[in-house]
Motif scaffolding. Structure first.
Motif, short mmCIF file in Angstrom:
data_model
loop_
_atom_site.label_atom_id
_atom_site.label_comp_id
_atom_site.label_asym_id
_atom_site.label_seq_id
_atom_site.Cartn_x
_atom_site.Cartn_y
_atom_site.Cartn_z
N TRP A 134 3.91 4.01 3.46
CA TRP A 134 3.90 2.82 2.52
C TRP A 134 4.24 1.84 3.55
CZ3 TRP A 134 8.56 0.12 2.23
CH2 TRP A 134 9.82 0.69 2.55
N GLU A 140 -6.40 -1.72 5.78
CA GLU A 140 -6.68 -0.37 5.46
C GLU A 140 -6.58 0.24 7.01
OE1 GLU A 140 -6.64 1.48 2.73
OE2 GLU A 140 -6.41 -0.37 1.66
N THR A 149 0.87 -1.12 0.22
CA THR A 149 -0.01 0.10 0.01
C THR A 149 0.83 1.19 0.05
OG1 THR A 149 -1.54 -1.17 1.48
CG2 THR A 149 -1.77 1.25 1.26
N GLN A 208 -8.71 -7.00 3.71
CA GLN A 208 -8.71 -5.93 3.03
C GLN A 208 -8.98 -4.56 4.08
OE1 GLN A 208 -7.31 -5.04 -0.17
NE2 GLN A 208 -7.20 -3.02 0.68
N ARG A 237 0.12 5.44 0.29
CA ARG A 237 -0.58 6.55 0.36
C ARG A 237 0.13 8.15 0.39
NH1 ARG A 237 -4.60 4.45 5.07
NH2 ARG A 237 -5.88 2.83 3.57
#
Length: 108
Positions: free
Chosen positions: A27, A101, A15, A97, A17
């Motif tokens: 990350w 997050e 990920t 998921q 952002r």
């Protein structure tokens, strides 16, 4: 990820952002074990590199990070693709998921 020391480490990103105030990228690599594996890299300039294949992050005119496709990294392509596929498979199960997050939001 390029390190300010001039060395670099290659990671498969789970990920990324883009955050503001201050401007930075958050990350983590695939299969993070704890929130210590979530990193932030401040930057003040983004530069498109490698003919449009990569994004360089600069801070005070120096490279602070670099994001590129697997094929441009130093990783073994087949191993990296297999690891990324396994990561995506795990994220698709249950509520992984959503948990990932939240894991990223709660870090730092």
């Amino acid at each position: 990820m390029f390190m300010p020391t001039g060395t670099h480490l290659d990671f498969i990103l789970a990920t990324v952002r883009w955050l503001d105030d201050p401007q930075r990228v958050r990350w983590c690599a695939i299969f993070p074990e704890h929130q210590g594996h979530v990193h932030e890299a401040p930057y003040d300039e983004l530069v498109i590199e490698a003919g449009g294949l990569g994004v360089g992050l600069r801070r005070d005119g120096k490279r602070a990070g670099y994001i590129c496709p697997i094929i441009e990294s130093g990783l073994d392509h087949d191993e990296a693709v297999a690891a990324l596929a396994e990561w995506r498979h795990l994220l698709a199960r249950h509520n992984n998921q959503q948990q990932h997050e939240q894991f990223l939001d709660d870090a730092i």
